[in-house]
Design an enzyme around this catalytic site. Structure first.
Site, mmCIF file in Angstrom:
data_model
loop_
_atom_site.group_PDB
_atom_site.id
_atom_site.type_symbol
_atom_site.label_atom_id
_atom_site.label_comp_id
_atom_site.label_asym_id
_atom_site.label_seq_id
_atom_site.Cartn_x
_atom_site.Cartn_y
_atom_site.Cartn_z
ATOM 1 N N CYS A 100 0.838 -1.204 0.000
ATOM 2 C CA CYS A 100 0.000 0.000 0.000
ATOM 3 C C CYS A 100 0.878 1.262 0.000
ATOM 4 O O CYS A 100 1.425 1.611 -1.037
ATOM 5 C CB CYS A 100 -0.994 -0.017 1.153
ATOM 6 N N HIS A 190 -3.554 -5.336 0.568
ATOM 7 C CA HIS A 190 -3.079 -5.621 1.925
ATOM 8 C C HIS A 190 -3.112 -7.123 2.195
ATOM 9 O O HIS A 190 -4.133 -7.655 2.650
ATOM 10 C CB HIS A 190 -3.961 -4.906 2.950
ATOM 11 N N GLU A 192 -1.849 -8.571 4.610
ATOM 12 C CA GLU A 192 -1.900 -8.762 6.065
ATOM 13 C C GLU A 192 -3.299 -8.576 6.640
ATOM 14 O O GLU A 192 -3.537 -8.886 7.820
ATOM 15 C CB GLU A 192 -0.911 -7.811 6.756
#
Length: 247
Positions: A100, A190, A192
């Protein structure tokens, strides 16, 4: 033993930190299986906003650059100071993965352009497409040809750096993933984020999404787990642990 440095570039929302952890905690949780299977990899966290430019990693080491609520185009001093550091790390052959903000910062550091997307923000679980280069890529090539990923961003890579390979795109953003060298990648999505974290982000962005003509409740209902995209972090770390000097 190679080291993997998580370069922290921002904090998440207070409620996300309370319920799920901050950006670096999400990365560490995603990488926890590496320790469980005994991979030789040392994890560290460096906050670039408060600790300054990190020490330059060794060639066999790796770097993860987190997301942030900051904007690359604001050119904050701590962020600008990371640009020559990223160039030197890349030239040294350090393995890198930007996420990002990290994706946008790497692109800007290497000669591309990052800024506000003309069509507004992109939030929620969205489908991405691998390009031909992406399907052949040693890291992203493990993903399906089309795959869902969690996204939340109002800035994007507007032009890719010279020589960068485009690995993934979608109708909103032609530069969803880039490869900047033999061991250097960046992604707008993302890996994560869990579905619960994505829902928490959507709760913060209902008004902004409605203002650009989207239906926030529909986006919320469409949130789903993204295990394929989520596995990217472990694959990056595994490549570093098993073959630290192999492109």
């Amino acid at each position: 033993m190679p080291r993997l440095m998580i370069v922290k570039t921002g904090d998440s929302f207070t409620d996300v930190i309370r319920d799920h952890g901050d950006f670096e905690d999400l990365f560490l949780a995603a990488l926890a299986p590496m320790a469980e299977v005994g991979r030789d990899l040392t994890l560290t966290v460096h906050d670039a906003r408060t600790e300054g430019v990190p020490p330059l990693p060794a060639a066999e080491d790796g770097v993860l650059i987190t997301g942030s609520h900051a904007m690359v185009s604001d050119a904050e001093p701590w962020s600008e100071a990371l640009k020559p550091w990223l160039v030197e790390a890349r030239d040294r052959g350090v393995a890198m993965l930007g996420v990002c903000y990290g994706h946008q910062l790497m692109a800007a550091a290497f000669g591309g352009e990052s800024g506000y997307h003309p069509d507004g923000r992109e939030v929620g679980t969205r489908r991405l497409r691998l390009t031909a280069a992406g399907r052949a890529d040693p890291l992203l090539g493990a993903l399906p040809a089309t795959f869902p990923a969690q996204l939340t961003h109002s800035q994007s890579v507007l032009s890719a750096p010279p020589g960068a390979e485009v690995l993934a795109d979608n109708d909103h953003d032609p530069f969803q993933a880039l490869r900047h060298g033999p061991r250097q990648w960046s992604v707008q999505f993302h890996p994560e984020f869990s579905a619960d974290v994505m829902r928490a982000y959507l709760a913060h962005q209902r008004e902004a999404l409605a203002a650009q003509g989207e239906k926030p409740e529909a986006r919320l209902a469409a949130v789903a787990p993204t295990p394929e995209a989520g596995g990217l972090l472990a694959r990056f770390a595994e490549r570093l642990a098993l073959t630290p000097s192999v492109a």
